[in-house]
Structures are given as C-alpha cells and as structure tokens.
Design an enzyme around this catalytic site. Structure first.
Site, PDB file in Angstrom:
ATOM      1  N   HIS A  17       0.623  -1.254  -0.122  1.00 51.95           N
ATOM      2  CA  HIS A  17      -0.125  -0.023  -0.004  1.00 51.95           C
ATOM      3  C   HIS A  17       0.768   1.215  -0.063  1.00 51.95           C
ATOM      4  O   HIS A  17       0.396   2.188   0.487  1.00 51.95           O
ATOM      5  CB  HIS A  17      -1.064  -0.066   1.383  1.00 51.95           C
ATOM      6  N   HIS A 106      -0.058 -15.850   7.907  1.00 52.64           N
ATOM      7  CA  HIS A 106       0.464 -14.594   7.111  1.00 52.64           C
ATOM      8  C   HIS A 106       1.881 -14.361   7.470  1.00 52.64           C
ATOM      9  O   HIS A 106       2.634 -14.856   8.466  1.00 52.64           O
ATOM     10  CB  HIS A 106      -0.571 -13.434   7.047  1.00 52.64           C
ATOM     11  N   ASP A 361      -7.696 -12.485  -3.020  1.00 50.23           N
ATOM     12  CA  ASP A 361      -7.935 -13.816  -3.830  1.00 50.23           C
ATOM     13  C   ASP A 361      -8.460 -14.830  -3.073  1.00 50.23           C
ATOM     14  O   ASP A 361      -7.643 -15.256  -2.163  1.00 50.23           O
ATOM     15  CB  ASP A 361      -6.785 -13.778  -4.686  1.00 50.23           C
TER      16      ASP A 361
END
Length: 409
Positions: A17, A106, A361
């Site tokens: 980002h 993650h 996704d």
C-alpha cells in the site's frame, strides 16, 4: 534480499500500500527495441480485478519506463520501471482488531520477529504486489530471449484443490509419461491459455469445475490452493552452473521466492519416484531439422544434434539444459487471509478471535501464471548471459586437438 540474478540483475521495491512498486533491471543488453507496450501485456495478465474469483482491488498496473532507454532502444544502463498504486485502502487494516492480531499463516508475525517492525497495512513486502517488479523485468528478459533464440515460455493452471488437469493414476503416476501432457507442453501457447479465463486451465470441462470450486470457497469466505505448470521451449542447451547453481536449482530458487509457494518439481518430479529406471531414462536420438534449428527464424542459433526420445528429465540433465523443453510445476498454498472468524492469539499472547478485512484472492493460482513465466524468463536470461561469457572467453583460445570437438555457440 530484494535482488535476483548475477548477470541479469533485478531489484524490486515497494510494499502493498505504498505510493508505487517497481524494479531496477541491470545487465540488459544494449540495442534492443523496448517500450512500455512490450511490458504491459504481462502486467495486465497479472493485475487484480480480472474476474469474480479474484480480488476486487482495482489496479490498472500501468508500467512506466523511467530510465535505461532512449528513443525506444535499450542503452545497456539500468532500466527503472515504476507502477503507481492507485487503489490503496489502508483503512481496511487500520482498526483495533487487525492491529491486535498477527493473521494466521501470514507474514505479520515473522516480519515483526525479523525486523522488529512491519508494514501496518496489507502484507508489506510479503504481498503479491511486490511481484509487479518481477513481471515487468521478466517481460524484458523474455523479449530478448524470444528475439535472440526463439524461446517460448508458457504457464497454465494444472490443478486447483482436488481438480487436476492430469490427475495421477496407476498407469501415469507422473504426467511426464502421459502422452496427452507431453503433447500439451509441446504445443500450448498463451493465447490458448487465456481463452480459458478466469482460471487459465486449458481444458473446457476441467476449467469450469475449477472455477466453480474457487467460487464455492469464495462464497464461504475461505480459500484454496493449486499448482501451475510452466514449459520453456527452445532454450539453448548448456545452460546451468553446476554444482550449486544447477538450472533446476535456480528455477526452484526463483519459483519458491514467489509469495504463497510451497512446492516445486521438475520433469517427472515426485511421481517419477514410482517409475523404474528402465522407463524413466531418456534415450538419445538424432534431432530433427526443426529441433536442430535448420531453415527456421533462428537457424543461426546452434541447436544440439541430439535430442531425447522421452523427456522425464524435464529438459535438464546434470543441472544443465539439454535442448529439450524444460517443464516444471509450482505449488501454491491457499491464500492466508480469509473472511472467516479464526481462533488465534494476539501479539500480547492472549487467545481471541480474528475476522480479517481487506480484498483478497480466494485462489492465487490463475494470477500466478504470468508471475511464474516472468521468473522463468529471469532464470533463463541470467543463465544465457553467464554462458555467453564462458563461450566468448573460450572462443579466443586456439582449437584443441585430440579431444571431443568443442561446439561453438
């Protein structure tokens, strides 16, 4: 590190980002025609928002060449490539719940353990946004390989969940012995692969089943993994640097550096362990005129006089390319971020429940296809330049007598 390659060096930059992502390409040969139009097609194939079964993040991923070319020609100097992040939504991550928990599977926790600090939004450098620089650089490498050698690199979805394009069987525990698979890798092209969007599996019925499977997991706020198979055709023989930089080793290095990868196999792979040597061995035969590069567009490129009757080796023997098609498969795990509530622990070691937010996704496999192609191009390009250096130095020496003839490349 963020740099890949020794002779064709690519350094990527950017987080998920931040303002922009991109790369620096160092070592590109001078004198090659290159504009954004040569790079953009692969960027578009990788971009998010392509279908209902991919992340809805709306990024156009328009690439800009910042340096290294003049009047559309490469100068041999570093090429700077930039893509702006146009659809940032840091607010999806800026809430108390997301700040308290490392997301299961993650990179939040491991990045914090390694660096003592991490990006506050998205996956930072672990995000798939980082692969934009790889795809841009790969497009440059691929153009050189295509123009110099006629190299073709095509990847496609081989499986999603328990849906396989070529399911293993007792007769064919590895697809390397399946004539239908070998026919596919010898003929498949990107236009055909992309005609089977959104999953990029080149078989109508299987593609529809895969699409429905991904949609089912998406609707359950869950995710699923799969595999991508890639074939490299017309790569020169003699590529690879034994012992530690064998061609399959550098391909594995490249592929396992892609986010979400968990496995790599080349040629017959793991299924080949069930095949006896009498079947697995690739016998040598005389190459056809086409395989030898006679009367073709790249007929000036030396092709090997021999080829193999079968190709269980996947085009690599002893860590060196033998001129046969190189093919391999890469495994991708289910995306870590899902919308379901998950029982986990906070950074402060307190049990709790996390329901992650953001746009993700449900399956990364279809969008990973051009990323796999790009990394394959970077590996072959680097190996080509290494071999050029070796053969150029050797060509300055007087011919040897009484030894096996030295091929001129």
């Amino acid at each position: 590190m963020s740099t890949f390659g020794s002779h064709f060096r690519v350094t990527t930059y950017g987080e998920s980002h931040c303002l922009s992502v991109g790369c620096i390409v160092d070592g590109c040969p001078p004198g090659m025609a290159l504009t954004e139009d040569d790079i953009q097609p692969q960027m578009t194939r990788r971009r998010p928002g392509q279908s209902a079964i991919t992340t809805p993040r709306d990024e156009k991923d328009r690439v800009e060449i910042q340096s290294g070319t003049e009047f559309g020609i490469t100068l041999g100097t570093p090429i700077g490539l930039k893509v702006m992040n146009e659809n940032q939504r840091k607010q999806d991550y800026g809430n108390k719940t997301m700040d308290l928990y490392p997301r299961p599977s993650h990179a939040d926790w491991t990045y914090l353990e390694k660096y003592g600090v991490k990006a506050s939004s998205g996956g930072g450098r672990s995000s798939a946004r980082e692969t934009i620089g790889r795809v841009a650089a790969g497009a440059i490498a691929e153009k050189y390989l295509r123009e110099a050698y006629g190299v073709e690199i095509v990847a496609f979805t081989a499986s999603i969940g328990n849906e396989y394009l070529f399911p293993p069987s007792r007769e064919h525990p590895t697809s390397a012995t399946n004539p239908e698979f070998l026919q596919l890798v010898n003929a498949i092209d990107r236009k055909t692969v992309d005609s089977f969007l959104p999953v990029r599996c080149p078989h109508g019925e299987t593609s529809k089943r895969m699409e429905q499977l991904v949609a089912d997991f998406r609707d359950k706020h869950d995710s699923i993994g799969g595999t991508v198979t890639c074939v490299i055709r017309n790569a020169p023989s003699g590529l690879g640097e034994p012992c530690f930089d064998k061609l399959e080793a550098t391909l594995a290095h490249a592929m396992l550096s892609i986010p979400a990868t968990k496995g790599f196999e080349i040629g017959s792979g793991f299924g080949g362990c069930q095949v006896p040597g009498s079947i697995h061995n690739d016998a040598f035969i005389k190459a056809t005129p086409v395989e030898a590069g006679v009367n073709g567009l790249h007929s000036k490129v030396r092709r090997p006089k021999l080829t193999t009757k079968t190709n269980n080796s996947g085009g690599v023997q002893g860590g060196i390319s033998n001129g046969a098609p190189i093919y391999f498969t890469v495994a991708f795990k289910p995306p870590a971020t899902i919308g379901q509530a998950q029982q986990t622990a906070t950074y402060e070691e307190q049990d709790g429940t996390l329901e992650a937010k953001g746009r993700h996704d449900p399956c990364v496999v279809p969008r990973a296809v051009p990323i796999v192609e790009a990394m394959a191009a970077l590996v072959i390009m680097d190996a080509v330049l290494a071999q050029h250096a070796r053969t150029a130095a050797r060509s300055l020496l007087p011919p040897l007598k009484g030894v096996v003839p030295v091929h001129q490349q």
